[in-house]
Enzyme design. Sequence first.
Site, short mmCIF file in Angstrom:
data_model
loop_
_atom_site.label_atom_id
_atom_site.label_comp_id
_atom_site.label_asym_id
_atom_site.label_seq_id
_atom_site.Cartn_x
_atom_site.Cartn_y
_atom_site.Cartn_z
N LYS A 13 -41.08 9.49 1.19
CA LYS A 13 -40.10 10.53 1.50
C LYS A 13 -40.46 11.84 0.81
O LYS A 13 -40.37 12.91 1.40
CB LYS A 13 -38.72 10.06 1.05
N GLN A 68 -30.57 5.35 -3.05
CA GLN A 68 -31.44 4.30 -2.53
C GLN A 68 -30.79 2.92 -2.72
O GLN A 68 -30.32 2.58 -3.80
CB GLN A 68 -32.79 4.36 -3.25
N ASP A 92 -27.69 9.55 4.78
CA ASP A 92 -27.97 8.23 5.33
C ASP A 92 -26.94 7.81 6.38
O ASP A 92 -27.16 6.84 7.10
CB ASP A 92 -27.93 7.17 4.21
N1 GUN Z 1 -32.90 0.96 1.63
C1 GUN Z 1 -33.60 0.55 2.71
N2 GUN Z 1 -33.52 1.47 3.70
C2 GUN Z 1 -32.75 2.47 3.22
C3 GUN Z 1 -32.31 3.70 3.77
O1 GUN Z 1 -32.59 4.07 4.91
N3 GUN Z 1 -31.54 4.45 2.95
C4 GUN Z 1 -31.20 4.07 1.70
N4 GUN Z 1 -30.43 4.88 0.98
N5 GUN Z 1 -31.60 2.94 1.16
C5 GUN Z 1 -32.36 2.16 1.92
#
Ligand code: GUN
Length: 283
Positions: A52, A96, A119
């Site tokens: 990211k 996350q 998200d």
């Molecule tokens: N853990 C696995 N995929 C994701 C995601 O798309 N966003 C977040 N915040 N955590 C994750």
Amino acid sequence: MKLLDGKAVAQKILGEVAGGVRDLRARTGVTPTLAVVLVGDFAASKIYIANKKKAGDGVGIASRDFIYPDGLSRPALSTLLESLNADPAVHGILLQLPLPAGFDEDAAIAAIAPEKDVDGFHPQNLGRLLAGSPTVLPCTPAGCLEILDHYGAELTGAEAVVVGRSRIVGKPLAQLLLARNATVTLCHTRTRDLAAHTRRADVLCVAAGRPGMITGPMVKAGAWVVDVGINRLETGKLVGDVDFDSASQRAGAITPVPGGVGPMTIAMLLRNTLAAARRQLRA
Ligand code: GUN
């Protein structure tokens, strides 16, 4: 069989996001900024965050990292989220998941300001998705739809089968497909005779977290197959939830792993961050 190249679609979207970031900066002088909060030491989360960051740098979105490999107290996490909510220089907050044992994920997600929830996991944003008027779409499901649209899948009236009912992928993906007028079946670990469902699917999306669980005989001839799984085998090989070799013999179109849905998630996250910045700046 058509290979659905998520990497290429993600590049196209990242190009659009980069243009949007330049335009926003020219008009407002503001750089869209994403705060990333990682608690604990989960290997997959570290990979996701590193990818990211690289992609964010490429499109001009700034990152502020809040990384606590040895953990963080629950009150300290609340205080951090409150300060990020209140900081006008932060436009998106990525908490996350999964959080380490002992944390209440629902409470932590609900503590993020809905307008900064890039998200799309906040109950308000999930509610809007269910109501049919979403402002922000969960990244991975939105990425699946984007790939299907890019390659021209017909969703209206299609039999769509989603395998996996997680908050992050399965449940919101079923809603997105429903909103596009597919007839949606949501399968999960307790589904009886999974193959009977998957074999009817014109569009089969798999997010179960089990390597190779969908094999060729479970796929309808000519189906669109979207594999959300990312599993690292003991050999070190990265594979999806779909057995690519056998499934690609029957599918009409299929995403590879890696290079399918994975790159899309980050592209959608950055698109959501730009959109959140625009809304907050009213620009
Ligand atoms: N853990 C696995 N995929 C994701 C995601 O798309 N966003 C977040 N915040 N955590 C994750």
